[in-house]
Design a protein around this motif. Structure first.
Motif: not given
Length: 396
Positions: A108-113
């Motif tokens: 979730l975090a990597k796609i968002s960042v």
């Protein structure tokens, strides 16, 4: 209006947090190796990587609906809860659940960042920001190895799992920093400008890139999680100094990515990658010669020499990513990064299994050679990647 520097800082902190979690495996492997076989420990990382790979595609639509900022906040909340729980459950099976939560949250975090970076930065500024965020990732590796190394050699070694509460505190602070930010999101009306659906992922240049990323993470995993075990088992160095080998690797990697964030504004990515790869080959070659012929005389030089690879290995991942991300349509970023996460997850999982088999079959004296081999493939594919164009068709 939120400035770009205000956006960059919490993104860097987010990657620092996930770096500490993902790269705590070196300490976990050292602590559990007396109870669990190397084969079992090699597959332990799969509990992080497989959920990360599976969820990355399914969460694309969720992120599109909730927005990148909210998705990043959700991922950090999951980390806060799981890190608080980890020291309170004294069982090996909970490590598997915890790693699964870490894997899903990082997806979730990597796609968002990466989507936030794509939407708020352009061209060389985008490349510089990715290098800065990835530099924070490397500093997280340094911080977690120094922290756990100190804790495991102190009078409070039995409470080492409570170190994850510090990561929970970092996560709380980061959530509080992200909440008030005003971040550019892609409007729904602009999400279908490009035709062909997900066929853009089958472009030759994109496929070469995915293979390179898979191999890059495999190599990084071979260093980050298994270098301490190599030092302890083969060079007979204490647990503390074995963990510090990863800390030195991370520190050199941090400086490598930090310097890259400045140099990329002036130099072409392809030339920088070739220079880095040549120097890595030289360091690995010298290291293998010392291990094979001068092991007793120079083993403490190896403690510093092998981690020096990080200075030149670390810039590669953000350089490849920024080169392709700059060419990807903004509305396709979620899908593109989800495949990057899958390739990274597979590379991480297979990298750990690859090293576990090498250690299991007592071939770890050739540790630099086994890392050298995938880097040779990366070297060849880099020339192909640079020569291959990429184009997209727009709907009219």
């Amino acid at each position: 209006m939120t400035s770009k520097n205000q956006i960059k800082l919490p993104l860097m902190l987010s990657f620092l947090i996930f770096s500490m979690l993902l790269n705590s495996m070196g300490a976990i492997i050292l602590q559990l190796s007396s109870k669990i076989s190397y084969t079992g420990l090699g597959f332990l990382e799969s509990f992080k990587d497989i959920p990360m790979a599976v969820i990355s595609l399914f969460c694309v639509n969720l992120i599109s609906k909730t927005g990148n900022k909210n998705a990043l906040i959700f991922s950090l909340i999951f980390i806060i809860l799981s890190c608080i729980a980890l020291p309170l459950v004294d069982a090996f099976w909970f490590f598997k659940i915890w790693l699964s939560i870490v894997g899903v949250s990082f997806a979730l975090a990597k796609i968002s960042v990466f989507s936030i970076i794509k939407n708020n930065y352009k061209d060389k500024e985008l490349a510089s920001t990715i290098s800065s965020v990835d530099a924070a990732f490397m500093f997280g590796i340094f911080f977690v190895n120094i922290g756990f190394g100190s804790l495991l050699t102190s009078d409070y070694a039995e409470y080492w799992k409570f170190g994850f509460w510090i990561i929970a505190l970092f996560s709380i602070a980061t959530v509080l920093m992200i909440r008030p930010l005003e971040i550019i999101e892609i409007p729904a009306s602009e999400k279908k400008i490009f035709s062909g659906g997900l066929k853009f992922l089958l472009k030759p240049k994109i496929i070469y890139f995915f293979i390179i990323i898979f191999l890059m993470v495999l190599v990084e995993q071979s260093f980050n999680s298994w270098l301490p075990s190599f030092y302890k088992n083969n060079l007979k160095i204490s647990t503390y100094f074995a963990l510090q080998s990863s800390a030195f690797l991370a520190l050199f990697s941090f400086f490598g990515r930090l310097i890259t964030s400045k140099l990329i504004l002036r130099f072409h990515w392809f030339r920088m990658i070739l220079i880095c790869l040549f120097i890595i080959f030289i360091i690995l070659g010298i290291s293998q010669i010392l291990i094979t012929y001068f092991y007793e005389d120079y083993k403490y030089i190896l403690v510093f020499l092998i981690p020096l690879v990080g200075l030149f290995l670390a810039p590669l991942y953000p350089l490849y990513n920024s080169e392709i991300l700059n060419k990807i349509p903004a509305e396709k970023t979620h899908y593109f990064v989800s495949i990057v996460v899958i390739c990274s997850s597979l590379g991480s999982s297979l990298g750990s299994i690859y090293m576990a088999m090498i250690f299991y079959h007592k071939m770890s004296y050739f540790y630099p050679i086994f890392i050298f081999l995938p880097l040779l493939i990366i070297f060849g594919l880099t020339f192909v990647l640079n020569k291959t164009p990429i184009t997209y068709d727009r709907k009219r």
